[in-house]
Design a protein around this motif. Sequence first.
Motif, PDB file in Angstrom:
ATOM      1  N   LEU A  24       0.864  -1.169   0.000  1.00 47.55           N
ATOM      2  CA  LEU A  24       0.000   0.000   0.000  1.00 47.55           C
ATOM      3  C   LEU A  24       0.904   1.223   0.000  1.00 47.55           C
ATOM      4  CD1 LEU A  24      -2.965   0.971   0.166  1.00 47.55           C
ATOM      5  CD2 LEU A  24      -2.626   1.181   2.641  1.00 47.55           C
ATOM      6  N   LEU A  25       0.842   2.006  -1.065  1.00 45.93           N
ATOM      7  CA  LEU A  25       1.739   3.142  -1.254  1.00 45.93           C
ATOM      8  C   LEU A  25       0.940   4.433  -1.216  1.00 45.93           C
ATOM      9  CD1 LEU A  25       3.836   1.705  -4.228  1.00 45.93           C
ATOM     10  CD2 LEU A  25       4.370   1.586  -1.778  1.00 45.93           C
ATOM     11  N   GLY A  26       1.301   5.314  -0.284  1.00 47.07           N
ATOM     12  CA  GLY A  26       0.604   6.580  -0.144  1.00 47.07           C
ATOM     13  C   GLY A  26       1.102   7.613  -1.138  1.00 47.07           C
ATOM     14  N   LEU A  27       0.167   8.402  -1.679  1.00 46.13           N
ATOM     15  CA  LEU A  27       0.512   9.436  -2.648  1.00 46.13           C
ATOM     16  C   LEU A  27       0.641  10.813  -2.010  1.00 46.13           C
ATOM     17  CD1 LEU A  27      -1.774   8.234  -5.561  1.00 46.13           C
ATOM     18  CD2 LEU A  27       0.707   8.084  -5.442  1.00 46.13           C
ATOM     19  N   GLY A  28       0.477  10.889  -0.695  1.00 50.78           N
ATOM     20  CA  GLY A  28       0.686  12.133   0.027  1.00 50.78           C
ATOM     21  C   GLY A  28      -0.128  13.282  -0.531  1.00 50.78           C
ATOM     22  N   ASP A  29       0.541  14.410  -0.751  1.00 51.79           N
ATOM     23  CA  ASP A  29      -0.132  15.598  -1.272  1.00 51.79           C
ATOM     24  C   ASP A  29      -0.106  15.679  -2.796  1.00 51.79           C
ATOM     25  OD1 ASP A  29      -0.736  16.552   1.287  1.00 51.79           O
ATOM     26  OD2 ASP A  29       1.230  17.523   1.474  1.00 51.79           O
ATOM     27  N   HIS A  30       0.402  14.640  -3.449  1.00 54.53           N
ATOM     28  CA  HIS A  30       0.574  14.716  -4.900  1.00 54.53           C
ATOM     29  C   HIS A  30      -0.762  14.637  -5.642  1.00 54.53           C
ATOM     30  CE1 HIS A  30       4.877  14.562  -4.410  1.00 54.53           C
ATOM     31  NE2 HIS A  30       4.780  13.469  -3.688  1.00 54.53           N
ATOM     32  N   ILE A  31      -1.741  13.970  -5.047  1.00 58.05           N
ATOM     33  CA  ILE A  31      -3.092  13.899  -5.622  1.00 58.05           C
ATOM     34  C   ILE A  31      -4.062  14.395  -4.558  1.00 58.05           C
ATOM     35  CG2 ILE A  31      -4.867  12.440  -6.647  1.00 58.05           C
ATOM     36  CD1 ILE A  31      -2.414  12.567  -8.356  1.00 58.05           C
ATOM     37  N   PRO A  32      -4.670  15.568  -4.730  1.00 62.08           N
ATOM     38  CA  PRO A  32      -5.572  16.092  -3.702  1.00 62.08           C
ATOM     39  C   PRO A  32      -6.665  15.084  -3.340  1.00 62.08           C
ATOM     40  CG  PRO A  32      -5.138  17.760  -5.365  1.00 62.08           C
ATOM     41  CD  PRO A  32      -4.552  16.481  -5.886  1.00 62.08           C
ATOM     42  N   ALA A  33      -6.919  14.946  -2.045  1.00 67.99           N
ATOM     43  CA  ALA A  33      -7.864  13.931  -1.569  1.00 67.99           C
ATOM     44  C   ALA A  33      -8.913  14.524  -0.643  1.00 67.99           C
ATOM     45  CB  ALA A  33      -7.099  12.816  -0.849  1.00 67.99           C
ATOM     46  N   GLY A  34      -9.208  15.810  -0.828  1.00 63.44           N
ATOM     47  CA  GLY A  34     -10.211  16.459   0.002  1.00 63.44           C
ATOM     48  C   GLY A  34     -11.622  16.077  -0.397  1.00 63.44           C
ATOM     49  N   THR A  35     -12.570  16.573   0.361  1.00 61.45           N
ATOM     50  CA  THR A  35     -13.966  16.187   0.180  1.00 61.45           C
ATOM     51  C   THR A  35     -14.488  16.491  -1.212  1.00 61.45           C
ATOM     52  OG1 THR A  35     -14.372  16.554   2.533  1.00 61.45           O
ATOM     53  CG2 THR A  35     -16.291  16.511   1.086  1.00 61.45           C
ATOM     54  N   HIS A  36     -14.087  17.631  -1.768  1.00 54.06           N
ATOM     55  CA  HIS A  36     -14.646  18.042  -3.056  1.00 54.06           C
ATOM     56  C   HIS A  36     -13.646  17.951  -4.203  1.00 54.06           C
ATOM     57  CE1 HIS A  36     -18.212  19.315  -0.935  1.00 54.06           C
ATOM     58  NE2 HIS A  36     -17.483  20.057  -0.132  1.00 54.06           N
ATOM     59  N   ASP A  37     -12.488  17.347  -3.968  1.00 54.37           N
ATOM     60  CA  ASP A  37     -11.487  17.214  -5.018  1.00 54.37           C
ATOM     61  C   ASP A  37     -11.887  16.120  -6.006  1.00 54.37           C
ATOM     62  OD1 ASP A  37      -9.501  19.161  -4.280  1.00 54.37           O
ATOM     63  OD2 ASP A  37      -9.004  17.883  -2.572  1.00 54.37           O
ATOM     64  N   THR A  38     -11.585  16.338  -7.275  1.00 61.79           N
ATOM     65  CA  THR A  38     -11.884  15.344  -8.305  1.00 61.79           C
ATOM     66  C   THR A  38     -10.636  14.932  -9.080  1.00 61.79           C
ATOM     67  OG1 THR A  38     -12.466  17.090  -9.890  1.00 61.79           O
ATOM     68  CG2 THR A  38     -14.270  16.128  -8.604  1.00 61.79           C
ATOM     69  N   ALA A  39      -9.454  15.230  -8.525  1.00 61.52           N
ATOM     70  CA  ALA A  39      -8.219  14.848  -9.203  1.00 61.52           C
ATOM     71  C   ALA A  39      -8.094  13.330  -9.316  1.00 61.52           C
ATOM     72  CB  ALA A  39      -7.009  15.418  -8.455  1.00 61.52           C
ATOM     73  N   TRP A  40      -8.831  12.593  -8.489  1.00 54.86           N
ATOM     74  CA  TRP A  40      -8.792  11.135  -8.544  1.00 54.86           C
ATOM     75  C   TRP A  40      -9.271  10.600  -9.897  1.00 54.86           C
ATOM     76  CZ3 TRP A  40     -13.592   9.151  -9.505  1.00 54.86           C
ATOM     77  CH2 TRP A  40     -14.686   9.946  -9.173  1.00 54.86           C
ATOM     78  N   VAL A  41     -10.045  11.378 -10.615  1.00 51.32           N
ATOM     79  CA  VAL A  41     -10.527  10.910 -11.922  1.00 51.32           C
ATOM     80  C   VAL A  41      -9.354  10.609 -12.842  1.00 51.32           C
ATOM     81  CG1 VAL A  41     -11.867  11.515 -13.971  1.00 51.32           C
ATOM     82  CG2 VAL A  41     -12.725  12.112 -11.696  1.00 51.32           C
ATOM     83  N   ASP A  42      -8.319  11.455 -12.792  1.00 53.80           N
ATOM     84  CA  ASP A  42      -7.145  11.211 -13.627  1.00 53.80           C
ATOM     85  C   ASP A  42      -6.425   9.934 -13.216  1.00 53.80           C
ATOM     86  OD1 ASP A  42      -7.570  13.483 -15.129  1.00 53.80           O
ATOM     87  OD2 ASP A  42      -6.317  14.752 -13.862  1.00 53.80           O
ATOM     88  N   LEU A  43      -6.449   9.616 -11.919  1.00 48.86           N
ATOM     89  CA  LEU A  43      -5.846   8.363 -11.465  1.00 48.86           C
ATOM     90  C   LEU A  43      -6.513   7.165 -12.134  1.00 48.86           C
ATOM     91  CD1 LEU A  43      -5.395   8.713  -7.586  1.00 48.86           C
ATOM     92  CD2 LEU A  43      -3.589   8.495  -9.284  1.00 48.86           C
ATOM     93  N   MET A  44      -7.823   7.267 -12.314  1.00 47.37           N
ATOM     94  CA  MET A  44      -8.581   6.145 -12.865  1.00 47.37           C
ATOM     95  C   MET A  44      -8.354   5.972 -14.363  1.00 47.37           C
ATOM     96  SD  MET A  44     -10.146   4.992 -10.210  1.00 47.37           S
ATOM     97  CE  MET A  44      -8.817   5.635  -9.185  1.00 47.37           C
ATOM     98  N   THR A  45      -7.982   7.043 -15.042  1.00 42.66           N
ATOM     99  CA  THR A  45      -7.949   7.015 -16.501  1.00 42.66           C
ATOM    100  C   THR A  45      -6.544   7.000 -17.088  1.00 42.66           C
ATOM    101  OG1 THR A  45      -8.119   9.436 -16.541  1.00 42.66           O
ATOM    102  CG2 THR A  45     -10.173   8.189 -16.676  1.00 42.66           C
ATOM    103  N   GLN A  46      -5.514   7.189 -16.250  1.00 34.90           N
ATOM    104  CA  GLN A  46      -4.147   7.205 -16.758  1.00 34.90           C
ATOM    105  C   GLN A  46      -3.357   6.025 -16.193  1.00 34.90           C
ATOM    106  OE1 GLN A  46      -2.471  11.018 -15.802  1.00 34.90           O
ATOM    107  NE2 GLN A  46      -4.034  12.155 -16.939  1.00 34.90           N
ATOM    108  N   PRO A  47      -2.512   5.406 -16.994  1.00 33.68           N
ATOM    109  CA  PRO A  47      -1.703   4.294 -16.497  1.00 33.68           C
ATOM    110  C   PRO A  47      -0.808   4.739 -15.348  1.00 33.68           C
ATOM    111  CG  PRO A  47      -1.588   4.450 -18.889  1.00 33.68           C
ATOM    112  CD  PRO A  47      -2.257   5.697 -18.410  1.00 33.68           C
ATOM    113  N   LEU A  48      -0.645   3.876 -14.364  1.00 34.19           N
ATOM    114  CA  LEU A  48       0.252   4.159 -13.249  1.00 34.19           C
ATOM    115  C   LEU A  48       1.683   4.189 -13.790  1.00 34.19           C
ATOM    116  CD1 LEU A  48       0.072   4.518 -10.151  1.00 34.19           C
ATOM    117  CD2 LEU A  48       0.598   2.085  -9.946  1.00 34.19           C
ATOM    118  N   ASN A  49       2.395   5.305 -13.562  1.00 38.58           N
ATOM    119  CA  ASN A  49       3.729   5.439 -14.141  1.00 38.58           C
ATOM    120  C   ASN A  49       4.799   5.523 -13.061  1.00 38.58           C
ATOM    121  OD1 ASN A  49       4.022   8.327 -13.364  1.00 38.58           O
ATOM    122  ND2 ASN A  49       2.361   8.617 -14.840  1.00 38.58           N
ATOM    123  N   ASP A  50       6.054   5.342 -13.499  1.00 40.63           N
ATOM    124  CA  ASP A  50       7.177   5.324 -12.552  1.00 40.63           C
ATOM    125  C   ASP A  50       7.355   6.670 -11.864  1.00 40.63           C
ATOM    126  OD1 ASP A  50       7.704   2.695 -13.170  1.00 40.63           O
ATOM    127  OD2 ASP A  50       9.215   3.179 -14.696  1.00 40.63           O
TER     128      ASP A  50
END
Length: 285
Positions: A24-50
């Motif tokens: 389990l690898l934490g992404l810290g502040d690199h991907i906003p994870a607040g109540t109204h943030d939607t940056a997670w959508v890009d996580l779902m649609t882009q390949p996990l990269n190095d």
Amino acid sequence: MTKFARVTPAGGKPQWAVEHNGELLGLGDHIPAGTHDTAWVDLMTQPLNDTLLSKTTPLDRNAVRWEMPVARPGKIICLGLNYAAHAAEGGNAAPEYPSFFFRGATSLIAHNAPLIRPPVSDKLDFEAELAVVIGRKAHRLTDANALDAVAGYACFNDGTLRDYQRKTSQWTIGKNFDGTGALGPWLVPASALPPGAHGLKIESRLNGEVMQSDNTAHMIVTVAQALVLLSEVLTLDPGDVVAMGTPSGVGYARKPPVWMKPGDRIEIDIEGVGVLSNPIQDEEA
């Protein structure tokens, strides 16, 4: 398979994490994870990269607090009677048009948090369901593009107070007691699963005993069909959740009925999506 979750490390704040090579690898502040943030959508649609993996920090999955993958869904839309065997066990015919109803965000909790049995009823039932998480604003979808609106899938427990559900012809009251349903822990990108999450084993286990066991291939209304019908009426927004109904084997249909009670643990297990697990406790005075 890549899975994402929102977690809170001890003494920290919510962040996105990814399961990668068993860690389990934490992404810290690199991907906003607040109540109204939607940056997670890009996580779902882009390949996990190095590059992204190089920014992660290993987390102890036993020491984090699991959060709902969608912090506060704008809409939680549920389908009733979407497996023929479940409709039959309740003495119902499969509806010609889906039995849609809403849940409020205050009715849901995250993985490992306790499901709450209220003092006014002891008839708390379980319902294993596939949850569809919307990734883009969508209105008037078609059969051809409906699945393009899906960011990912999660496990859902549509916990229900059966006596309150039957107080009226509408199911809202029995489905919306605080803390009676659950969502998570993982959000699995749609690209990692078959289209529409078709053909996945879905199961519930109460204290380790299998209660429900079926396959999403047996849903009467598919994910795509549900999204077409819903978007004919309303606009779907990123973070909205659509719960796709439950198979047969729920507690109320058993003889004698089986209700969740304090000290129990309920698990929802969907092939490729993960296991959602919650203990049961009474509401505190």
